[in-house]
Scaffold this motif. Structure first.
Motif, PDB file in Angstrom:
ATOM      1  N   GLU A  27     -36.001 -18.683  -9.056  1.00 41.00           N
ATOM      2  CA  GLU A  27     -36.051 -17.200  -9.908  1.00 41.00           C
ATOM      3  C   GLU A  27     -37.794 -16.361  -8.644  1.00 41.00           C
ATOM      4  O   GLU A  27     -38.074 -15.093  -8.314  1.00 41.00           O
ATOM      5  N   PHE A  28     -38.368 -17.490  -9.034  1.00 45.60           N
ATOM      6  CA  PHE A  28     -39.559 -17.095  -8.231  1.00 45.60           C
ATOM      7  C   PHE A  28     -39.511 -16.268  -6.832  1.00 45.60           C
ATOM      8  O   PHE A  28     -40.215 -15.558  -5.945  1.00 45.60           O
ATOM      9  N   PHE A  29     -38.972 -17.463  -6.030  1.00 48.34           N
ATOM     10  CA  PHE A  29     -38.303 -16.754  -4.799  1.00 48.34           C
ATOM     11  C   PHE A  29     -37.067 -15.633  -4.725  1.00 48.34           C
ATOM     12  O   PHE A  29     -37.742 -14.717  -3.376  1.00 48.34           O
ATOM     13  N   GLU A  30     -36.596 -15.486  -5.775  1.00 48.75           N
ATOM     14  CA  GLU A  30     -36.172 -13.719  -5.636  1.00 48.75           C
ATOM     15  C   GLU A  30     -37.051 -13.223  -5.656  1.00 48.75           C
ATOM     16  O   GLU A  30     -36.279 -11.725  -4.996  1.00 48.75           O
ATOM     17  N   TYR A  46     -33.905 -10.924  17.456  1.00 51.97           N
ATOM     18  CA  TYR A  46     -34.291 -10.114  16.572  1.00 51.97           C
ATOM     19  C   TYR A  46     -35.222 -10.339  15.766  1.00 51.97           C
ATOM     20  O   TYR A  46     -35.361 -11.907  15.700  1.00 51.97           O
ATOM     21  N   THR A  47     -36.071  -9.386  15.307  1.00 52.44           N
ATOM     22  CA  THR A  47     -37.333 -10.743  14.925  1.00 52.44           C
ATOM     23  C   THR A  47     -38.005  -9.972  13.842  1.00 52.44           C
ATOM     24  O   THR A  47     -38.836  -8.701  13.601  1.00 52.44           O
ATOM     25  N   GLY A  48     -37.694 -10.257  12.941  1.00 53.39           N
ATOM     26  CA  GLY A  48     -38.190  -9.815  11.301  1.00 53.39           C
ATOM     27  C   GLY A  48     -40.120 -10.429  11.363  1.00 53.39           C
ATOM     28  O   GLY A  48     -39.991 -11.726  11.539  1.00 53.39           O
ATOM     29  N   PHE A  49     -40.497  -9.652  10.046  1.00 46.08           N
ATOM     30  CA  PHE A  49     -41.934 -10.235   9.951  1.00 46.08           C
ATOM     31  C   PHE A  49     -41.971  -9.568   8.599  1.00 46.08           C
ATOM     32  O   PHE A  49     -41.350  -7.889   8.889  1.00 46.08           O
ATOM     33  N   TYR A  50     -43.028  -9.998   7.738  1.00 46.90           N
ATOM     34  CA  TYR A  50     -43.075  -9.395   6.773  1.00 46.90           C
ATOM     35  C   TYR A  50     -44.628  -8.742   7.449  1.00 46.90           C
ATOM     36  O   TYR A  50     -45.252  -9.246   6.950  1.00 46.90           O
ATOM     37  N   PRO A  51     -44.973  -7.100   6.690  1.00 46.63           N
ATOM     38  CA  PRO A  51     -46.260  -6.891   7.619  1.00 46.63           C
ATOM     39  C   PRO A  51     -47.581  -7.524   6.884  1.00 46.63           C
ATOM     40  O   PRO A  51     -48.552  -7.428   6.607  1.00 46.63           O
ATOM     41  N   SER A  52     -46.613  -6.962   5.602  1.00 39.62           N
ATOM     42  CA  SER A  52     -48.269  -7.731   3.797  1.00 39.62           C
ATOM     43  C   SER A  52     -48.136  -9.214   4.103  1.00 39.62           C
ATOM     44  O   SER A  52     -48.987  -9.594   3.379  1.00 39.62           O
ATOM     45  N   LEU A  53     -47.781 -10.114   4.682  1.00 41.52           N
ATOM     46  CA  LEU A  53     -47.691 -11.162   4.807  1.00 41.52           C
ATOM     47  C   LEU A  53     -48.038 -11.892   6.300  1.00 41.52           C
ATOM     48  O   LEU A  53     -47.372 -12.519   6.717  1.00 41.52           O
ATOM     49  N   PRO A  54     -49.440 -11.802   6.421  1.00 42.63           N
ATOM     50  CA  PRO A  54     -49.432 -12.223   7.965  1.00 42.63           C
ATOM     51  C   PRO A  54     -48.559 -14.022   8.184  1.00 42.63           C
ATOM     52  O   PRO A  54     -48.785 -14.672   7.367  1.00 42.63           O
ATOM     53  N   CYS A  56     -45.889 -14.566   8.599  1.00 41.92           N
ATOM     54  CA  CYS A  56     -44.164 -14.682   8.221  1.00 41.92           C
ATOM     55  C   CYS A  56     -43.060 -14.188   9.022  1.00 41.92           C
ATOM     56  O   CYS A  56     -43.140 -12.502   8.467  1.00 41.92           O
ATOM     57  N   ILE A  57     -43.039 -14.767   9.784  1.00 38.72           N
ATOM     58  CA  ILE A  57     -42.039 -13.691  10.520  1.00 38.72           C
ATOM     59  C   ILE A  57     -40.572 -15.317  11.224  1.00 38.72           C
ATOM     60  O   ILE A  57     -41.637 -16.199  11.414  1.00 38.72           O
ATOM     61  N   ALA A  58     -39.985 -14.649  11.337  1.00 34.88           N
ATOM     62  CA  ALA A  58     -38.924 -15.137  12.392  1.00 34.88           C
ATOM     63  C   ALA A  58     -38.144 -14.241  13.421  1.00 34.88           C
ATOM     64  O   ALA A  58     -38.439 -13.209  13.438  1.00 34.88           O
ATOM     65  N   SER A  59     -37.088 -15.139  13.853  1.00 31.14           N
ATOM     66  CA  SER A  59     -36.043 -14.587  15.273  1.00 31.14           C
ATOM     67  C   SER A  59     -35.254 -15.364  14.920  1.00 31.14           C
ATOM     68  O   SER A  59     -34.675 -16.684  14.556  1.00 31.14           O
ATOM     69  N   ARG A  71     -35.551 -15.695   5.163  1.00 30.48           N
ATOM     70  CA  ARG A  71     -35.589 -15.934   3.750  1.00 30.48           C
ATOM     71  C   ARG A  71     -36.244 -17.943   4.075  1.00 30.48           C
ATOM     72  O   ARG A  71     -37.065 -17.595   3.135  1.00 30.48           O
ATOM     73  N   THR A  72     -36.045 -18.355   5.188  1.00 28.40           N
ATOM     74  CA  THR A  72     -36.651 -19.777   5.149  1.00 28.40           C
ATOM     75  C   THR A  72     -38.212 -19.654   5.760  1.00 28.40           C
ATOM     76  O   THR A  72     -38.802 -20.072   5.033  1.00 28.40           O
ATOM     77  N   ALA A  73     -38.714 -18.210   6.743  1.00 24.07           N
ATOM     78  CA  ALA A  73     -39.665 -18.504   6.386  1.00 24.07           C
ATOM     79  C   ALA A  73     -40.423 -18.073   5.242  1.00 24.07           C
ATOM     80  O   ALA A  73     -41.740 -17.985   5.179  1.00 24.07           O
ATOM     81  N   LEU A  74     -39.707 -16.847   5.030  1.00 28.70           N
ATOM     82  CA  LEU A  74     -41.123 -16.611   3.046  1.00 28.70           C
ATOM     83  C   LEU A  74     -40.922 -17.525   2.311  1.00 28.70           C
ATOM     84  O   LEU A  74     -41.921 -17.861   2.071  1.00 28.70           O
ATOM     85  N   LYS A  75     -40.069 -18.659   2.399  1.00 24.13           N
ATOM     86  CA  LYS A  75     -40.341 -20.111   1.213  1.00 24.13           C
ATOM     87  C   LYS A  75     -41.349 -20.722   1.983  1.00 24.13           C
ATOM     88  O   LYS A  75     -41.922 -20.707   0.714  1.00 24.13           O
ATOM     89  N   LYS A  76     -41.309 -20.775   2.974  1.00 27.62           N
ATOM     90  CA  LYS A  76     -42.319 -21.247   3.739  1.00 27.62           C
ATOM     91  C   LYS A  76     -43.654 -21.312   3.752  1.00 27.62           C
ATOM     92  O   LYS A  76     -44.639 -21.526   3.211  1.00 27.62           O
ATOM     93  N   TRP A  77     -43.995 -19.240   3.602  1.00 31.91           N
ATOM     94  CA  TRP A  77     -44.976 -19.041   3.926  1.00 31.91           C
ATOM     95  C   TRP A  77     -45.638 -18.369   1.848  1.00 31.91           C
ATOM     96  O   TRP A  77     -46.786 -18.798   1.890  1.00 31.91           O
ATOM     97  N   ILE A  78     -45.027 -18.694   1.514  1.00 33.39           N
ATOM     98  CA  ILE A  78     -45.373 -18.637  -0.560  1.00 33.39           C
ATOM     99  C   ILE A  78     -45.039 -20.147   0.004  1.00 33.39           C
ATOM    100  O   ILE A  78     -46.121 -20.180  -1.355  1.00 33.39           O
ATOM    101  N   ARG A  79     -44.941 -21.139   0.062  1.00 34.39           N
ATOM    102  CA  ARG A  79     -44.889 -22.538  -0.628  1.00 34.39           C
ATOM    103  C   ARG A  79     -46.832 -22.988  -0.325  1.00 34.39           C
ATOM    104  O   ARG A  79     -46.958 -23.599  -0.912  1.00 34.39           O
ATOM    105  N   SER A  80     -46.524 -22.416   1.414  1.00 35.01           N
ATOM    106  CA  SER A  80     -47.943 -22.294   2.413  1.00 35.01           C
ATOM    107  C   SER A  80     -49.217 -21.755   1.248  1.00 35.01           C
ATOM    108  O   SER A  80     -50.439 -22.107   0.822  1.00 35.01           O
ATOM    109  N   ALA A  81     -49.468 -20.550   1.223  1.00 37.69           N
ATOM    110  CA  ALA A  81     -50.245 -19.944   0.173  1.00 37.69           C
ATOM    111  C   ALA A  81     -50.252 -20.530  -0.773  1.00 37.69           C
ATOM    112  O   ALA A  81     -51.748 -20.402  -1.700  1.00 37.69           O
ATOM    113  N   PHE A  82     -49.133 -20.885  -1.938  1.00 36.01           N
ATOM    114  CA  PHE A  82     -49.515 -21.269  -3.157  1.00 36.01           C
ATOM    115  C   PHE A  82     -50.139 -22.920  -3.227  1.00 36.01           C
ATOM    116  O   PHE A  82     -51.262 -23.114  -3.857  1.00 36.01           O
TER     117      PHE A  82
END
Length: 93
Positions: A27-30, A46-54, A56-59, A71-82
């Motif tokens: 639920e947290f990641f969703e 293609y390159t994707g990134f979240y501007p508010s999450l320095p 957090c990028i993937a291609s 999706r993988t980049a977001l999970k890793k970013w949030i887990r690292s931040a946590f």
């Protein structure tokens, strides 16, 4: 209290909820996956990134593959931040 999904404050609030068992990891990641990411296309890639999450990028070669990579980049970013916030007692602020 409401917050913008993707903001650092909101992520910390959700991390507290995860830590306290109020929400589970799925639920947290969703919750954060609902936040749209920016997409750039250059030379058939293609390159994707979240501007508010320095950082957090993937291609990827295609948009569908990019979605999975983001999706993988977001999970890793949030887990690292946590873990960083927990280690530095930032979750308790």
């Amino acid at each position: 209290a409401s917050c913008l999904v993707g903001s650092e404050m909101c992520i910390r609030d959700r991390c507290r909820m995860l830590e306290e068992g109020i929400i589970d990891e799925k639920e947290f990641f969703e919750i954060f996956w609902e936040t749209p990411y920016e997409t750039l296309k250059e030379n058939e890639k293609y390159t994707g990134f979240y501007p508010s999450l320095p950082g957090c990028i993937a291609s990827a070669e295609g948009k569908n593959q990019l979605k999975e990579e983001m999706r993988t980049a977001l999970k890793k970013w949030i887990r690292s931040a946590f873990y960083m916030w927990r280690e530095n007692n930032i979750l308790e602020e």
